[in-house]
Design a protein around this motif. Sequence first.
Motif, PDB file in Angstrom:
ATOM      1  N   ALA A 109       0.853  -1.037   0.012  1.00  0.00           N
ATOM      2  CA  ALA A 109      -0.116   0.167  -0.041  1.00  0.00           C
ATOM      3  C   ALA A 109       0.802   1.370  -0.110  1.00  0.00           C
ATOM      4  N   GLY A 110       1.771   1.156   0.716  1.00  0.00           N
ATOM      5  CA  GLY A 110       2.749   2.309   0.724  1.00  0.00           C
ATOM      6  C   GLY A 110       3.326   2.623  -0.621  1.00  0.00           C
ATOM      7  N   GLU A 111       3.629   1.713  -1.657  1.00  0.00           N
ATOM      8  CA  GLU A 111       4.189   1.912  -2.768  1.00  0.00           C
ATOM      9  C   GLU A 111       2.988   2.514  -3.777  1.00  0.00           C
ATOM     10  N   ILE A 112       1.786   2.427  -3.467  1.00  0.00           N
ATOM     11  CA  ILE A 112       0.754   3.047  -4.245  1.00  0.00           C
ATOM     12  C   ILE A 112       0.242   4.291  -3.809  1.00  0.00           C
ATOM     13  N   ILE A 113      -0.017   4.327  -2.469  1.00  0.00           N
ATOM     14  CA  ILE A 113      -0.522   5.613  -1.891  1.00  0.00           C
ATOM     15  C   ILE A 113       0.504   6.219  -0.933  1.00  0.00           C
ATOM     16  N   HIS A 114       1.002   7.501  -1.595  1.00  0.00           N
ATOM     17  CA  HIS A 114       2.025   8.252  -1.121  1.00  0.00           C
ATOM     18  C   HIS A 114       1.427   9.129  -0.204  1.00  0.00           C
ATOM     19  N   ARG A 115       0.470   9.694  -0.633  1.00  0.00           N
ATOM     20  CA  ARG A 115      -0.409  11.022   0.066  1.00  0.00           C
ATOM     21  C   ARG A 115      -1.724  10.913  -0.533  1.00  0.00           C
ATOM     22  N   PRO A 116      -2.430  11.733  -0.041  1.00  0.00           N
ATOM     23  CA  PRO A 116      -4.034  11.896  -0.238  1.00  0.00           C
ATOM     24  C   PRO A 116      -4.256  12.027  -1.860  1.00  0.00           C
ATOM     25  N   VAL A 117      -3.459  12.801  -2.539  1.00  0.00           N
ATOM     26  CA  VAL A 117      -3.433  12.964  -3.847  1.00  0.00           C
ATOM     27  C   VAL A 117      -3.271  11.686  -4.655  1.00  0.00           C
ATOM     28  N   SER A 118      -2.464  10.921  -4.091  1.00  0.00           N
ATOM     29  CA  SER A 118      -2.129   9.756  -4.738  1.00  0.00           C
ATOM     30  C   SER A 118      -3.508   8.694  -4.949  1.00  0.00           C
ATOM     31  N   ALA A 119      -4.109   8.818  -3.722  1.00  0.00           N
ATOM     32  CA  ALA A 119      -5.583   8.002  -3.769  1.00  0.00           C
ATOM     33  C   ALA A 119      -6.551   8.632  -4.656  1.00  0.00           C
ATOM     34  N   LEU A 120      -6.330  10.357  -4.495  1.00  0.00           N
ATOM     35  CA  LEU A 120      -7.328  10.900  -5.525  1.00  0.00           C
ATOM     36  C   LEU A 120      -7.126  10.393  -6.869  1.00  0.00           C
ATOM     37  N   LYS A 121      -6.044  10.519  -7.647  1.00  0.00           N
ATOM     38  CA  LYS A 121      -5.681  10.109  -8.902  1.00  0.00           C
ATOM     39  C   LYS A 121      -6.096   8.619  -9.064  1.00  0.00           C
ATOM     40  N   GLU A 122      -5.983   7.703  -8.407  1.00  0.00           N
ATOM     41  CA  GLU A 122      -6.271   6.567  -8.735  1.00  0.00           C
ATOM     42  C   GLU A 122      -7.918   6.348  -8.786  1.00  0.00           C
ATOM     43  N   LEU A 123      -8.657   7.121  -7.977  1.00  0.00           N
ATOM     44  CA  LEU A 123     -10.064   7.045  -8.088  1.00  0.00           C
ATOM     45  C   LEU A 123     -10.474   7.734  -9.204  1.00  0.00           C
ATOM     46  N   LEU A 124      -9.991   9.115  -9.492  1.00  0.00           N
ATOM     47  CA  LEU A 124     -10.446   9.739 -10.602  1.00  0.00           C
ATOM     48  C   LEU A 124     -10.123   8.872 -11.784  1.00  0.00           C
ATOM     49  N   GLU A 125      -9.376   8.282 -12.011  1.00  0.00           N
ATOM     50  CA  GLU A 125      -9.132   7.304 -13.088  1.00  0.00           C
ATOM     51  C   GLU A 125     -10.114   6.368 -12.992  1.00  0.00           C
ATOM     52  N   ASN A 126     -10.704   5.518 -11.900  1.00  0.00           N
ATOM     53  CA  ASN A 126     -11.707   4.600 -11.981  1.00  0.00           C
ATOM     54  C   ASN A 126     -13.042   5.318 -12.270  1.00  0.00           C
ATOM     55  N   CYS A 127     -12.992   6.844 -11.941  1.00  0.00           N
ATOM     56  CA  CYS A 127     -14.538   7.101 -12.515  1.00  0.00           C
ATOM     57  C   CYS A 127     -14.590   7.497 -13.734  1.00  0.00           C
ATOM     58  N   LEU A 128     -13.185   7.805 -14.437  1.00  0.00           N
ATOM     59  CA  LEU A 128     -13.292   8.155 -16.095  1.00  0.00           C
ATOM     60  C   LEU A 128     -13.419   6.686 -16.683  1.00  0.00           C
ATOM     61  N   ASP A 129     -12.924   5.750 -16.151  1.00  0.00           N
ATOM     62  CA  ASP A 129     -13.140   4.320 -16.653  1.00  0.00           C
ATOM     63  C   ASP A 129     -14.803   3.948 -16.593  1.00  0.00           C
ATOM     64  N   ALA A 130     -15.319   4.509 -15.664  1.00  0.00           N
ATOM     65  CA  ALA A 130     -16.731   4.246 -15.354  1.00  0.00           C
ATOM     66  C   ALA A 130     -17.647   5.013 -16.325  1.00  0.00           C
ATOM     67  N   ARG A 131     -17.182   5.719 -17.225  1.00  0.00           N
ATOM     68  CA  ARG A 131     -17.650   6.469 -18.181  1.00  0.00           C
ATOM     69  C   ARG A 131     -18.593   7.829 -17.398  1.00  0.00           C
ATOM     70  N   SER A 168      -3.147  22.479   4.139  1.00  0.00           N
ATOM     71  CA  SER A 168      -3.273  23.434   2.876  1.00  0.00           C
ATOM     72  C   SER A 168      -2.554  23.020   1.573  1.00  0.00           C
ATOM     73  N   GLU A 169      -1.330  22.472   1.908  1.00  0.00           N
ATOM     74  CA  GLU A 169      -0.290  22.089   0.750  1.00  0.00           C
ATOM     75  C   GLU A 169      -0.810  20.821   0.057  1.00  0.00           C
ATOM     76  N   GLU A 170      -1.430  19.974   0.940  1.00  0.00           N
ATOM     77  CA  GLU A 170      -2.104  18.651   0.339  1.00  0.00           C
ATOM     78  C   GLU A 170      -3.077  19.019  -0.444  1.00  0.00           C
ATOM     79  N   TYR A 171      -3.877  20.162  -0.009  1.00  0.00           N
ATOM     80  CA  TYR A 171      -5.271  20.273  -0.830  1.00  0.00           C
ATOM     81  C   TYR A 171      -4.790  20.971  -1.907  1.00  0.00           C
ATOM     82  N   ALA A 172      -3.746  21.521  -2.014  1.00  0.00           N
ATOM     83  CA  ALA A 172      -3.135  22.349  -3.272  1.00  0.00           C
ATOM     84  C   ALA A 172      -2.955  21.459  -4.223  1.00  0.00           C
TER      85      ALA A 172
END
Length: 717
Positions: free
Chosen positions: A29-51, A185-189
Amino acid sequence: MSQEKSTSSSQEPLPIHRLHQSLINRIAAGEIIHRPVSALKELLENCLDARATSIKITAKDGGMKLLQIQDNGCGIRRNDLPILAERFTTSKISSFSDLSRITTYGFRGEALASISHIAHLSVVTKTRSDAHAWKACYLDGVLVPSKQGQTPDPKPCAGVDGTIITIEDMFYNTPIRLSALRSPSEEYAKILDVVTKYAVHNPTISFLCKKAGSPSPEISTSPVSDVHQAIRSLYGHAIAKELLHVDVTSEQFNDGIDDPEKWSAEVYCTNANYQAKKMVFLLFINHRLVESSPLKRAIESVYSGFLPKGTFPFVYSSIEMDPRSVDVNVHPTKREVLFLNEEAIIERISDAIQQNVVGKSQSRVFEYQTLLPGVSTHSTLKGKKRAREGGNESEDENNDGPTESASLGRFESHPTTVDSLFSVRKSLSQHKVRTSLQDRTLESMLPVNDPSRLDDSSGRAVRLGDIKESQCSLTSIAELRQSVAKNVHQNLTEIIRNHIFVGFVDDIRCLSLIQHSTKLYLVNYATLAEEMFYQLALRQFGNYRRLRLDPCPPLRTLVELAVNVERGTEQSGLEKTEIVDRIVKTLVHRREMLSEYFALDVSESGDILALPHLLKEYTPDLNKLPTFLMRLGPQVDWSSERECFESFMRELAYFYSPASGVWSGDGIGQEKSAAWQTEHILFLALRKFLIAPRSLLDNDVVQVANLPDLYRVFERC
């Protein structure tokens, strides 16, 4: 015996054992999810895959406390929920050969599994065929009950078509990773940055991103037709109006041929009018947000020939190529990819960008003051109209203001409409500054008694050459150079670098006036020059040019001249002849060192053959040569390396600096020559080479006037 037994047992190899599955999953899990934005990127791509056509993101504390992604995609089937968060469960591939044809974002089935091992994960999903939504909670990859006393099976609930994934308390069980994160604030940016990039690349999809509890979102986009409009909406009009559209394809590109090496690229990049302190670079390969350092460096090198140093462009690039040419499995987070013919593709894209930027930079836009002092509105508008029509303002006889278009080629005024000229905020008079070096100096405003003084040579342009730092391995020189950099005063250096010469005040005390912005300064240019020449001597140490003397003056004669006029020699307790002998003996004895390090050539018979030449365009006053040679005896510390080098270069700098009353020569020609050299060479060198130390602020640079303060005085009158 017991000690020997202990030693021998410690050298035995440790046994190998299988790690516990929970530990394996947490490491993965530490290799895939480095910070909150890493999880967001993965889930955004799942949303796009779901059309999905609408994606909403909500974050709290930079996504560490809460990160929720909602989409209106196809949803997840009820029967798939039990294994949804297990590792390597996916609907995208079924065999290894499928990787060569992958066209979706996700394919390994690791994102949700990794998230469930470092956070509390819950999913609410509904397909179009379901009568209601289903809610499931996960921990360490398996279903868990949402409340105590309930079964872990998915529960029916109310919901709309699509999926809502909620991540809470990210990294709650990995405190080291949590403490290593930046501020909320930096993580949200970082979250906003990723959402913005995907919103640009997917202009037909609606994106919304906000903080939990906030009434208004930071990002809210509506579906638009193309990328250009998305860039305008997200990055602003200033970038959108300067964009160039570039299309690049492979040489063998043909839609009817199945060629794995064919590719196409669409690029939106800014022209030479736009510049920013940081480069914005968006790269999508087969619609996947990735990074490519070679491509970024190639584009930066293209713009380095158009933009000022330290400024960068905006570039969006989308490359599509055959999936068989791309390896998407080289990075755990799919941040980087490998593809065939990388160098050739990068070269073609950078060449196409360069051709477009060159073609559009022939009509650059320059912003300048709308109303020039002393110019009427009618003549200003007339001059701007001629500029838009490609004319030259210098040809307009009715234009009394300074020539705006000199040596700039064809340009457009900004703003470009007459109505917008009057909408520009008016600049107050006390904030208008002179920016042309061709404006009148102080001397031109004074009456001239001698008409011959009008025959000035100030029209000759001087261009100083660059002076490179010499290579020197001596520790003492390295320390002296570091000392100069350490003692720099940034604001004073900026004033000297960008000043405008106003005029001389007192040549006896070497005082002159310079202007920077709306402020006027009185400076001792002899002290400034002495510091600059010391820095030039330090920069060129061991690699000086030589100023040959012909005829070569005797060293003893020059030292005698200086000692005879020097006051206070009797306090040394030595006769003047003894002082001369000691100085001459010291310099002749060290002539090899002086020649090697300082280019001061002294013959065996005691003649001065050459002097170090610090600035090619500047000639020191040789009347100071006897004093310089005399001071090398008592003022240079010959016993220590660093002190010797520093004191010698200080004396050399004093020799090069202008002398007091240097203009009081025998003739007008000598006076004019010294004044011209000081104004047009010395002050030009100060702008280019001087790194101003803090010590100059004590007595040598004084602010004497400030334009806004003067306006206040005149208003009282």
